[in-house]
Write a protein that holds these residues in place. Structure first.
Motif, PDB file in Angstrom:
ATOM      1  N   PRO A 344       0.790  -1.292  -0.057  1.00 58.76           N
ATOM      2  CA  PRO A 344      -0.001  -0.090  -0.065  1.00 58.76           C
ATOM      3  C   PRO A 344       1.015   1.410  -0.156  1.00 58.76           C
ATOM      4  CG  PRO A 344      -0.954  -1.838   1.626  1.00 58.76           C
ATOM      5  CD  PRO A 344       0.685  -2.031   1.016  1.00 58.76           C
ATOM      6  N   ASN A 345       2.072   1.234   0.557  1.00 56.38           N
ATOM      7  CA  ASN A 345       2.849   2.397   0.634  1.00 56.38           C
ATOM      8  C   ASN A 345       3.555   2.656  -0.743  1.00 56.38           C
ATOM      9  OD1 ASN A 345       5.249   0.951   0.903  1.00 56.38           O
ATOM     10  ND2 ASN A 345       5.156   0.903   2.981  1.00 56.38           N
ATOM     11  N   THR A 346       3.170   1.973  -1.883  1.00 58.52           N
ATOM     12  CA  THR A 346       3.843   2.347  -2.826  1.00 58.52           C
ATOM     13  C   THR A 346       2.556   2.842  -4.179  1.00 58.52           C
ATOM     14  OG1 THR A 346       3.745   0.122  -3.971  1.00 58.52           O
ATOM     15  CG2 THR A 346       5.760   0.628  -2.838  1.00 58.52           C
ATOM     16  N   ILE A 347       1.306   2.772  -3.642  1.00 57.30           N
ATOM     17  CA  ILE A 347       0.264   3.168  -4.261  1.00 57.30           C
ATOM     18  C   ILE A 347      -0.282   4.303  -3.896  1.00 57.30           C
ATOM     19  CG2 ILE A 347      -2.240   2.497  -4.765  1.00 57.30           C
ATOM     20  CD1 ILE A 347      -1.311  -0.179  -3.974  1.00 57.30           C
ATOM     21  N   GLY A 348      -0.828   5.154  -4.704  1.00 61.08           N
ATOM     22  CA  GLY A 348      -1.496   6.533  -4.672  1.00 61.08           C
ATOM     23  C   GLY A 348      -0.270   7.537  -4.780  1.00 61.08           C
ATOM     24  N   ARG A 349      -0.717   8.647  -4.301  1.00 59.23           N
ATOM     25  CA  ARG A 349       0.069   9.850  -4.468  1.00 59.23           C
ATOM     26  C   ARG A 349       1.442   9.527  -3.260  1.00 59.23           C
ATOM     27  NH1 ARG A 349      -1.557  16.107  -2.679  1.00 59.23           N
ATOM     28  NH2 ARG A 349       0.499  17.080  -2.985  1.00 59.23           N
ATOM     29  N   PRO A 350       2.582   9.694  -3.603  1.00 57.94           N
ATOM     30  CA  PRO A 350       3.573   9.620  -2.512  1.00 57.94           C
ATOM     31  C   PRO A 350       3.645  10.655  -1.714  1.00 57.94           C
ATOM     32  CG  PRO A 350       4.373   9.190  -4.910  1.00 57.94           C
ATOM     33  CD  PRO A 350       2.994   9.863  -4.902  1.00 57.94           C
ATOM     34  N   GLY A 351       4.283  10.352  -0.535  1.00 58.91           N
ATOM     35  CA  GLY A 351       4.443  11.271   0.937  1.00 58.91           C
ATOM     36  C   GLY A 351       3.203  11.843   1.411  1.00 58.91           C
TER      37      GLY A 351
END
Length: 741
Positions: A344-351
């Protein structure tokens, strides 16, 4: 070893613990001839432990279920898959119709994390039913860490792990990777990596109430009073502020809450906490100084820090120390892996992101807050026993054995017998599945394809590895994902005769529409020709951080590319990921989550609690993993491992003798008896019995395990004891009474 005629070699990921080692398996005439470590595997590089070799025993185990079972007149009888599904359709939908979706509960066990067909399709089943009564092994093991991760970094599975291959000082609490090969830290051959760290001048320090196998190879080992970890860690954080050792480095612009943390720890000077944790004040200060002054260092805390009353506080403080010393997201410190798929922490808007929310609902009886979509396993028995709207009347158990793995197992066993209906998906007729009305057998790992879903998010190195089936499915066996889809169809009212392949196509199209938007049709077309979990894997790889983006990033990962590398692909060492990895609304590390800061006051109130006479903790062994590996001859042979470890001074004052038996009782009023093993590896005032034993219950069919059943530690533990923030069971530091049997 001489080659066998017509012998073939196959490669697969070991599914028996979190190390996820690569195996080379030789097959001839449809039988396993040998299993050894795959030296070409870029992640495990040939390492293997006894569990990997025992895959042969698991595959050939005569007790492993190979056909569905239906309970008739109190006895299990073999049944066809069609009859098993028909029985589920006959009995489950009426309960949903009469009592609502929350009347169906779920228990999810550890093995489901090691089968991508289960972990991916369990999500589909949970959504189809829509129940809030979901219970898993996470609240017996790791929920405190997941909660602190979510609050600090924005997602439950954004978890920093020690970059041991470049580390110079590693402080470890409540962890024994010599036995576990890592837990929430996928680190095959920990011994070799620790040896290499020490050879380059690094140092390993272990904090544990027992001189574990890991402590035995460490540079230093310090005993700690069970339940005292929070006080040690608070004293170390206090020291960092008190001695001006806080050094955020490049993290300075990415952290909120420093002042709130400093205020929270002001009353926890090492001199104040030393008696509570059993570690001298000067030692606490020295540990903090060494951590701060070592260029590359990390703190790692694991199951021993989670399964106690301050589990979430401990988990948070571990990463507070890593942040305050500038070692989070630093080479050789505590770093974040970058998984190729499903992260999940590679999906969507980073940061930036939505962060996490807890307590969206509470358990019906005790009012325990939901965390990560789950209710604490400790609440399952009362949710079955207590009448009223929302009472759990049916249960679907997936690769779980809470009768042995959860506190107060006898109470839970009685509750399971009162259910109107229970389905178990398991490879064994065990202490929990014996209560089911229908048992659906799982597939041998050697007959199933595989890709690790969660563990690349915690790995010590980035990688992508796929395992094709080593052997064909046994006659009549059904792929596990199709079994799960049958349950989805029944739950959705489509019936057991529904076309599960068409239903899978429909659900896949829904997934793609959410991820690919206007390009959904093209993406679905590009995935044509695959089914089930392989298709989901191809989608996740291609949409992932290394993927080809369905042609937009030529040369990126696809299922075919990963499949073409039988030993796997090396994606490189861990790299700094802050701020990109964060999914908090602020886009920063939230160092002082209000939920956790408020819990510091509870620790302050416990500072002066008197020393208990004797408390109990669990332990694990490299030849064991929870409750499900005691039926394998290769692992079961050797000395009795389910012993009560006692310090010589305690043995003398309690009248215990090596080889005799001790009777251990807790607040539940129940007792167990375990063979005494006297050893100075235990801290005085602490007794240790391993978790996951007790294979002497009627109705289970585990022939090897029953020969030496051991004692069920959890039978004497109180299911009312939890970490109030995460709901995790308290399995260590619990007061017991010990007398000669």
């Amino acid at each position: 070893m001489a080659a066998v005629p017509d012998e073939t070699s196959h490669y697969r990921i070991c599914p028996l613990c979190e190390a996820c080692c690569g195996l080379q398996i030789r097959i001839a005439d449809g039988r396993v001839q040998s299993i050894r470590g795959d030296e070409a595997d870029p992640f495990s590089i040939g390492y293997i432990c006894p569990k990997g070799v025992a895959l042969k025993d698991l595959h050939e185990d005569p007790d492993r279920l190979r056909t569905p079972l239906i309970k008739r007149d109190g006895r299990f009888v073999p049944a066809s898959w069609e009859d098993a599904y028909a029985e589920i359709e006959r009995r489950l939908p009426p309960i949903l119709a009469a009592h609502g979706k929350d009347a169906v509960g779920f228990t999810l066990g550890n093995p489901s994390s090691h089968k991508y067909s289960l972990i991916l399709y369990t999500a589909r089943l949970l959504k189809a039913v829509g129940s809030k009564n979901i219970f898993s092994a996470s609240t017996l093991d790791q929920m405190p860490k997941q909660l602190s991760n979510g609050l600090m970094f924005g997602h439950w599975l954004t978890l920093p792990v020690p970059d041991i291959e470049r580390c110079g000082f590693l402080l470890m609490l409540g962890a024994n990777p010599m036995a576990s090969n890592g837990s929430l830290w996928t680190v095959p051959d920990f011994r070799g990596k620790a040896k290499a760290m020490r050879a380059r001048g690094g140092k390993l320090v272990v904090i544990d109430p027992r001189r574990t196998e890991t402590a035995a190879i460490a540079d230093e080992h310090h005993f700690i009073r069970p339940g005292g970890d929070a006080f040690l860690l608070l004293g170390m954080v206090h020291t960092l502020f008190d001695e001006n050792l806080v050094k955020l480095g490049r993290l300075a612009e990415h952290v909120n809450g420093i002042d709130d943390v400093q205020a929270a720890v002001k009353d926890f000077a090492p001199e104040r906490v030393a008696a509570r944790c059993g570690i001298a004040a000067e030692t606490i200060r020295d540990l903090a100084r060494t951590l701060a002054r070592t260029e590359r260092a990390a703190v790692y805390g694991r199951i021993g820090t989670c399964v106690q009353e301050f589990g979430t506080l401990n988990s948070w403080l571990v990463d507070v120390l890593n942040v305050l010393t500038g070692h989070l997201d630093q080479e050789g410190g505590a770093m974040f892996a970058k998984a190729a798929a499903f992260a999940p922490n590679t999906i969507g808007r980073p940061g930036t992101g939505r962060g996490v929310i807890t307590g969206r609902w509470t358990s019906r009886v005790s009012g325990k807050p939901e965390v990560y979509g789950e209710i604490p396993m400790n609440c399952l028995a009362e949710e079955i026993e207590t009448p009223g709207p929302g009472q759990v009347k049916a249960l679907i158990s997936i690769a779980s054995n809470p009768v042995l793995s959860a506190p107060n197992g006898p109470r839970l066993a009685a509750a399971l017998d009162s259910l109107e209906f229970m389905v178990s998906m398991d490879i064994y007729l065990n202490e929990t599945s014996r209560h089911a009305d229908v048992i659906l057998p799982g597939v041998s790992p050697l007959e199933d394809s595989h890709y690790d879903v969660p563990f690349p998010m915690f790995s010590v190195r980035n990688h992508a590895r796929y395992s094709a089936p080593v052997l064909p499915l046994s006659d009549g066996q059904v792929p596990e994902w199709q079994t799960m889809m049958k349950l989805v169809a029944i739950a959705r009212g489509l019936g057991a005769e529904a076309d599960v392949l068409a239903l899978d196509d429909e659900l896949l199209a829904d997934d793609v529409r959410k991820q690919a938007g206007p390009h959904a049709d093209a993406v679905v077309a590009a995935l044509a020709g695959r089914r089930g979990p392989e298709r989901l894997l191809d989608l996740a790889l291609r949409m992932g951080p290394y993927g080809d983006g369905f042609g937009t990033r030529p040369g990126g990962l696809t299922f075919e590319r990963v499949k073409a590398a039988p030993s796997g692909l090396d994606l490189g060492p861990l790299q700094p990921r802050i701020p990109e990895v964060l999914r908090t609304p602020s886009g920063k590390i939230e160092l002082a989550p209000p939920l956790v800061i408020a819990d510091v006051a509870r620790a302050a109130a416990r500072l002066d609690r008197p020393v208990d006479d004797i408390v109990i903790i669990g332990r694990r062994h490299v030849r064991s993993n929870n409750s499900w590996m005691h039926n394998l001859p290769l692992l079961a042979k050797g000395p009795n491992r389910c012993t009560a470890l006692v310090h010589p001074a305690d043995a003398q004052r309690l009248g215990l003798h090596a080889g005799a038996f001790a009777r251990i009782s807790g607040r539940t009023g129940r007792h167990i008896e375990a063979e005494v093993e006297v050893s100075d590896e235990m801290m005085p005032g602490v007794i240790s019995v391993p978790h996951g034993w007790g294979h002497d219950l009627p109705g289970a069919q585990l022939g090897v395990a029953a020969e030496r059943p051991g004692a069920n530690l959890n039978a004497v533990l109180d299911d009312a004891l939890t970490d109030p923030l995460s709901g995790n069971a308290v399995l260590g530091g619990v007061v017991v009474r010990v007398v000669p049997a």
